[in-house]
Motif scaffolding. Structure first.
Motif, mmCIF file in Angstrom:
data_model
loop_
_atom_site.group_PDB
_atom_site.id
_atom_site.type_symbol
_atom_site.label_atom_id
_atom_site.label_comp_id
_atom_site.label_asym_id
_atom_site.label_seq_id
_atom_site.Cartn_x
_atom_site.Cartn_y
_atom_site.Cartn_z
ATOM 1 N N LEU A 45 -14.076 -58.289 -46.575
ATOM 2 C CA LEU A 45 -15.444 -58.174 -47.062
ATOM 3 C C LEU A 45 -16.071 -59.551 -47.244
ATOM 4 C CD1 LEU A 45 -17.643 -56.236 -48.135
ATOM 5 C CD2 LEU A 45 -16.603 -56.449 -50.392
ATOM 6 N N ALA A 49 -19.432 -61.332 -45.650
ATOM 7 C CA ALA A 49 -20.435 -61.839 -46.591
ATOM 8 C C ALA A 49 -20.712 -63.316 -46.370
ATOM 9 C CB ALA A 49 -19.962 -61.604 -48.026
ATOM 10 N N ILE A 176 -22.363 -54.869 -47.681
ATOM 11 C CA ILE A 176 -23.115 -56.089 -47.997
ATOM 12 C C ILE A 176 -24.611 -55.814 -47.970
ATOM 13 C CG2 ILE A 176 -23.691 -58.401 -47.106
ATOM 14 C CD1 ILE A 176 -20.674 -58.496 -46.278
ATOM 15 N N PRO A 181 -24.519 -60.384 -50.371
ATOM 16 C CA PRO A 181 -23.345 -61.234 -50.115
ATOM 17 C C PRO A 181 -22.746 -61.852 -51.374
ATOM 18 C CG PRO A 181 -25.356 -62.324 -49.376
ATOM 19 C CD PRO A 181 -25.728 -60.916 -49.729
ATOM 20 N N ALA A 184 -20.599 -59.360 -53.078
ATOM 21 C CA ALA A 184 -19.407 -59.144 -52.261
ATOM 22 C C ALA A 184 -18.377 -60.240 -52.507
ATOM 23 C CB ALA A 184 -19.788 -59.097 -50.782
#
Length: 421
Positions: A45, A49, A176, A181, A184
Motif C-alpha cells: 500500500l 501511495a 488511496i 496517500p 496510507a
C-alpha cells in the motif's frame, strides 16, 4: 550404537515430508507468518501511495522512478554489512527494533509538508532497515521449523507473499483514492507496530547466535560470511541457483512495452499488463504448493536443476511472437519452475552454521536485489533497441544455459549433508 540410532532418527526426520497443518500448528511460525504478512501488506500500500505522492508533488516521471529505485539501492549497498546484526544480537530483538524504527520513519513520511529531499532520505533509511530485519527473520525460521517443515513453511510464506503482492497492488489504488496517500503511509506505520507487537507476544526470546568471543567488527563478520558463502563449492552453487532469478524475473520489468505489442481493441494496455505481471507470480504460487506438498525432500534436490531450467526455457517461445494466450502460458510455466528456489533455500540452510545464517542470508538477499535490478535495467535498455519479444527470448536462452551448467555442478557437488545446529 546409541549415537548411530540418534543420527539415523535425525536423518529420517529430515527426509520425512511435512504437512501444512503441522507447520501452521506451530505457534512461533504463525507469529512470524502473521507479522510478515501484515508488514508486507502495508508496504504494498505504501509503495502505491509513495508513487502517487511523489508524482503529485513533482509531476516528474523521473523523480517518481528515482524514488522507486531507492527501494533497491539500500539493500544492495548496506545489506551485506547490516545483515551481520542478525548474528551479533538476539534475532527477535533485531526484528523488533527494526520494526519500531521503521514505524517511526514512515510516521514522519506520513506528515504533510515533508520536503522532498527529506522524504527520499526517509525512504532510503526504511528500506535499509529491511536488510537486518529480513536477515534475522530468515535465520530465525530454521530454528522454529526443522527438517521438511522449513520447506513447507517457506512455501506457505511464498504463496502468501505472492497473494498479498497481487492484492496490495490491485486494491492499493482504490484505497488511496479513498483515504489519500498520507493516511496510507500512516497505515503502513501501524502495520510495523503490529508486527513488533506480534513478535514480542508470540516469539520466545533466544540468545544471540554468535558466541561472545567470536564476535568481531561488522566488517570482519561480513568478510567471514563472504568467505563462508563463496569459499565452499556447494554453497556457491546454491547461491548462483538463487541468483538465476535475474533471468526469469526480467520479463516483468518490460511487461508494459510487451503488453503494448499484444493489446487489442477488446483488451486495453492496463489489462494486458496486469495479466502479464500476474502470470509469473501465479505460476510460482502453484509450483510452490505442488513442489512442497507432493514431492519428497530427497527428490526435490534431484529435481532442482531440471526445475531451474524450466524457469527459463518457456521464455524462449516469445522469439516466435506468439499470441497473448501462449505468452501467458509460457510465463506461468516459468513461474512454476521457479519453485526450485524452495529446495535451494532448504539446502543452503542445512549447509550454513547457525551462528552465521544471518550474515549468509543477508549476502544472498543483497545479491538477489542486485541481479534483479541489473537484469531489469539491461532488459529495458535492450528492449528499446530490439523490441521486448527478442529480449525475453534471449533472457530465456542465456538463463536455461546457465541453469544447465549449475545443474551439472550441483550433481557433482551434492552429497548427504546433515543439518547443522
Amino acid at each position: 550404537m546409541r549415537t548411530r540410532r540418534l543420527l539415523g532418527r535425525h536423518r529420517r526426520a529430515l527426509q520425512r515430508q511435512a504437512t501444512y497443518g503441522e507447520v501452521i500448528a506451530i505457534r512461533e511460525f504463525r507469529a512470524l507468518w502473521y507479522a510478515q504478512g501484515l508488514s508486507l501488506l502495508g508496504d504494498q500500500l505504501a509503495q502505491v501511495a509513495l508513487a502517487v505522492l511523489v508524482y503529485d508533488r513533482t509531476r516528474s516521471p523521473l523523480a517518481t522512478a528515482a524514488v522507486y529505485a531507492l527501494t533497491y539501492l539500500p539493500t544492495i549497498l548496506g545489506g551485506p554489512l547490516l545483515a551481520s546484526l542478525a548474528d551479533r544480537f538476539a534475532r527477535r530483538g533485531v526484528m523488533m527494533t527494526c520494526d519500531l524504527l521503521r514505524a517511526a520513519l514512515v510516521g514522519v513520511m506520513a506528515l504533510p509538508g515533508v520536503p522532498f529531499p527529506l522524504l527520499c532520505g526517509l525512504v532510503f533509511l526504511v528500506v535499509l532497515l529491511s536488510a537486518p530485519f529480513s536477515a534475522a527473520r530468515a535465520a530465525l525460521l530454521p530454528e522454529v521449523l526443522e527438517g521438511d517443515r522449513y520447506v513447507v513453511g517457506s512455501a506457505l510464506q511464498n504463496m502468501t507473499n505472492q497473494g498479498i503482492q497481487m492484492l496490495g497492488f490491485a486494491a492499493g489504488g482504490a484505497m488511496i483514492a479513498t483515504i489519500g496517500p498520507y493516511r496510507a503511509l500512516a497505515l503502513d506505520a501501524i502495520t510495523f507496530l503490529g508486527s513488533a507487537l506480534i513478535l514480542v507476544i508470540r516469539v520466545r526470546p533466544r540468545p544471540a547466535a554468535a558466541r561472545e568471543g567470536a564476535r568481531g567488527s561488522m566488517w570482519a563478520m561480513t568478510r567471514a560470511g563472504a568467505r563462508l558463502v563463496f569459499g565452499d563449492r556447494k554453497l556457491r552453487t546454491l547461491v548462483l541457483f538463487a541468483w538465476l532469478c535475474g533471468f526469469y524475473i526480467l520479463p516483468e520489468g518490460i511487461a508494459v512495452p510487451y503488453a503494448a505489442k499484444l493489446s487489442t481493441g477488446t483488451l486495453s494496455l492496463p489489462v494486458v499488463t496486469g495479466l502479464l505481471m500476474a502470470a509469473m507470480p501465479t505460476g510460482t504460487a502453484v509450483g510452490a504448493f505442488f513442489f512442497s506438498r507432493f514431492v519428497t525432500p530427497p527428490r526435490r534436490l534431484r529435481m532442482m536443476g531440471w526445475m531451474a531450467m524450466l524457469s527459463c526455457l518457456p521464455l524462449v517461445v516469445t522469439a516466435l511472437r506468439p499470441p497473448l494466450a501462449v505468452v501467458l502460458a509460457a510465463w506461468f510455466l516459468s513461474g512454476v519452475g521457479g519453485a526450485y528456489q524452495l529446495a535451494a533455500n532448504a539446502a543452503f540452510v542445512q549447509c550454513v552454521p547457525a551462528d552465521q545464517r544471518g550474515q549468509a542470508f543477508g549476502l544472498v538477499q543483497s545479491g538477489l536485489m542486485a541481479v534483479q535490478g541489473i537484469g531489469i535495467l539491461i532488459g529495458g535498455f535492450a528492449a528499446e533497441r530490439l523490441g521486448p519479444e527478442p529480449v525475453v527470448a534471449l533472457a530465456g536462452v542465456i538463463g536455461v544455459t546457465a541453469a544447465a551448467v549449475l545443474a551439472i555442478l550441483w550433481s557433482e557437488s551434492r552429497v548427504e549433508t546433515p543439518a547443522r545446529a
